[in-house]
Design an enzyme around this catalytic site. Structure first.
Site, short mmCIF file in Angstrom:
data_model
loop_
_atom_site.label_atom_id
_atom_site.label_comp_id
_atom_site.label_asym_id
_atom_site.label_seq_id
_atom_site.Cartn_x
_atom_site.Cartn_y
_atom_site.Cartn_z
N ARG A 155 0.86 -1.17 0.00
CA ARG A 155 0.00 0.00 0.00
C ARG A 155 0.90 1.23 0.00
O ARG A 155 2.04 1.18 0.48
CB ARG A 155 -0.91 0.04 1.22
CG ARG A 155 -1.83 -1.17 1.38
CD ARG A 155 -2.63 -1.06 2.66
NE ARG A 155 -3.58 -2.16 2.84
CZ ARG A 155 -3.35 -3.26 3.55
NH1 ARG A 155 -2.16 -3.40 4.16
NH2 ARG A 155 -4.25 -4.20 3.66
N LYS A 179 -2.28 -1.85 7.97
CA LYS A 179 -3.45 -1.26 8.62
C LYS A 179 -3.53 -1.71 10.07
O LYS A 179 -3.28 -2.87 10.39
CB LYS A 179 -4.72 -1.67 7.88
CG LYS A 179 -4.88 -1.01 6.51
CD LYS A 179 -6.21 -1.39 5.89
CE LYS A 179 -6.43 -0.66 4.57
NZ LYS A 179 -7.73 -1.02 3.95
N HIS A 249 -1.94 2.26 -5.87
CA HIS A 249 -2.63 1.01 -5.57
C HIS A 249 -2.71 0.11 -6.81
O HIS A 249 -2.84 -1.12 -6.68
CB HIS A 249 -4.04 1.31 -5.06
CG HIS A 249 -4.46 0.40 -3.94
ND1 HIS A 249 -3.84 0.39 -2.71
CD2 HIS A 249 -5.42 -0.54 -3.86
CE1 HIS A 249 -4.41 -0.50 -1.92
NE2 HIS A 249 -5.37 -1.09 -2.60
N ARG A 252 -0.10 -2.45 -6.66
CA ARG A 252 -0.45 -3.53 -5.72
C ARG A 252 -1.40 -4.53 -6.38
O ARG A 252 -1.23 -5.75 -6.25
CB ARG A 252 -1.07 -2.89 -4.48
CG ARG A 252 -1.54 -3.86 -3.39
CD ARG A 252 -1.93 -3.03 -2.17
NE ARG A 252 -2.78 -3.73 -1.22
CZ ARG A 252 -2.33 -4.51 -0.24
NH1 ARG A 252 -1.03 -4.71 -0.10
NH2 ARG A 252 -3.17 -5.08 0.60
N HIS A 275 -4.10 -9.07 3.79
CA HIS A 275 -5.56 -9.08 3.91
C HIS A 275 -5.96 -9.94 5.11
O HIS A 275 -5.47 -11.06 5.27
CB HIS A 275 -6.21 -9.66 2.66
CG HIS A 275 -6.14 -8.76 1.48
ND1 HIS A 275 -6.28 -9.20 0.18
CD2 HIS A 275 -5.96 -7.42 1.39
CE1 HIS A 275 -6.17 -8.17 -0.65
NE2 HIS A 275 -5.98 -7.10 0.05
N TYR A 284 -9.31 -11.02 -7.04
CA TYR A 284 -8.35 -11.20 -8.13
C TYR A 284 -8.65 -12.41 -9.00
O TYR A 284 -8.05 -12.58 -10.06
CB TYR A 284 -6.93 -11.29 -7.56
CG TYR A 284 -6.52 -10.01 -6.90
CD1 TYR A 284 -6.15 -8.90 -7.65
CD2 TYR A 284 -6.55 -9.89 -5.52
CE1 TYR A 284 -5.82 -7.70 -7.04
CE2 TYR A 284 -6.21 -8.70 -4.89
CZ TYR A 284 -5.85 -7.61 -5.66
OH TYR A 284 -5.53 -6.42 -5.05
#
Length: 303
Positions: A155, A179, A249, A252, A275, A284
């Site tokens: 990120r 995050k 992004h 990524r 994630h 994806y």
């Protein structure tokens, strides 16, 4: 309204400490609740968070419906649900007024991706002078940043906070703070390791106090901002005439897509992207239908 202040304050602490959300996420969740409070004040509806009903919530949702697209509206409702679920969790309420509030259906937005040729073209468009002057340092830095973004699937916030002390080249990993300050180790290839080593040797500006450990620095010796990296990428896209609308992004997304296309499993991609849920990574799976057809025709016993 005064009756909301304490609960919002406690909710903020809960989001930050117990759920470990990032500052940006906490601000977003609190904004949803404060928007509801503002609506109540403007319409002289004097009700506490412990007494507010579904009807009053519905009035608020209807009032903002025209201002928000379905995705934003869904996010707002989700934020309010989180707040009232917190009140139930703390035994302030026995039920939530959000139970029957409908969330608008939204289509899944598929991520934009770049081909390997487009990524190569973007990186090749970074200008270096070879003179070891300021412009040359900027070029070396920008090339390295793009290589790291794509090679490690970071990120943009993870790139800007990457530190020299996060580099474990002997082990082939870098430490990423994602995050909610959650850390993970991401593998890094030999080429990208060499790019970073060359940058540190030849392209890194002298750091000022408190930025000595920051990997990517601006010409004043401070860490780069997210906005600066967006600007760098946009200019490069313009330089090569790329028509796609891209951002940091996008690198990524391309990282994950290319891994999947080349046979990587979703669980491994999930761990590298950081994630929490594999359902986030499953987006994806849509990317290259020709690739999926190839998999079927190669491996299925009835092919």
């Amino acid at each position: 309204m005064k009756s909301w202040i304490k609960f919002i304050k406690d909710y903020r602490s809960y989001l930050k400490i117990e759920r470990g959300l990032s500052d940006n996420s906490v601000v977003s969740y609190i904004f949803d609740v404060e928007r509801l409070v503002k609506f109540l004040e403007e319409n002289s509806i004097d009700v506490s968070p412990l007494k507010i009903t579904e009807d009053e919530i519905q009035q608020f949702v209807y009032s903002v419906a025209g201002e928000l697209n379905p995705r934003s509206k869904a996010r707002l409702i989700s934020g309010l649900k989180s707040f009232f679920n917190y009140l139930m969790f703390e035994d302030y309420r026995k039920e939530t007024p959000m139970e029957l509030i409908e969330v608008p259906k939204i289509g899944r937005k598929l991520p934009d991706t770049l081909s390997t040729a487009e990524i190569d073209a973007l990186i090749a468009a970074v200008k270096t002078t070879g003179n070891q002057d300021e412009e040359d340092k900027i070029g070396i830095r920008n090339k390295t940043m793009l290589e790291v973004l794509y090679s490690c699937g970071l990120r943009v916030s993870e790139l800007t906070t990457l530190k020299l002390s996060d580099l474990f080249f002997d082990d082939g990993f870098i430490r990423i703070t994602g995050k909610g300050n959650k850390q993970r180790f991401v593998p890094i290839g030999k080429k990208t390791q060499q790019d970073i080593a060359d940058y540190v040797q030849n392209g890194r500006f002298p750091a000022i106090k408190n930025h000595e450990d920051t990997l990517f620095l601006n010409r004043r010796g401070r860490g780069l901002t997210r906005a600066m990296i967006f600007t760098i990428i946009k200019r490069l896209a313009d330089d090569i005439g790329l028509k796609k609308k891209i951002s940091p992004h996008t690198f990524r997304h391309s990282f994950a897509t290319h891994l999947l296309e080349n046979g990587a499993d979703l669980r491994s991609i999930q761990m590298m992207l950081g994630h929490e849920s594999i359902t986030t990574t499953e987006i994806y799976m849509h990317i290259d239908r020709k690739f999926l057809n190839h998999i079927l025709n190669t491996y299925h016993p009835r092919r």
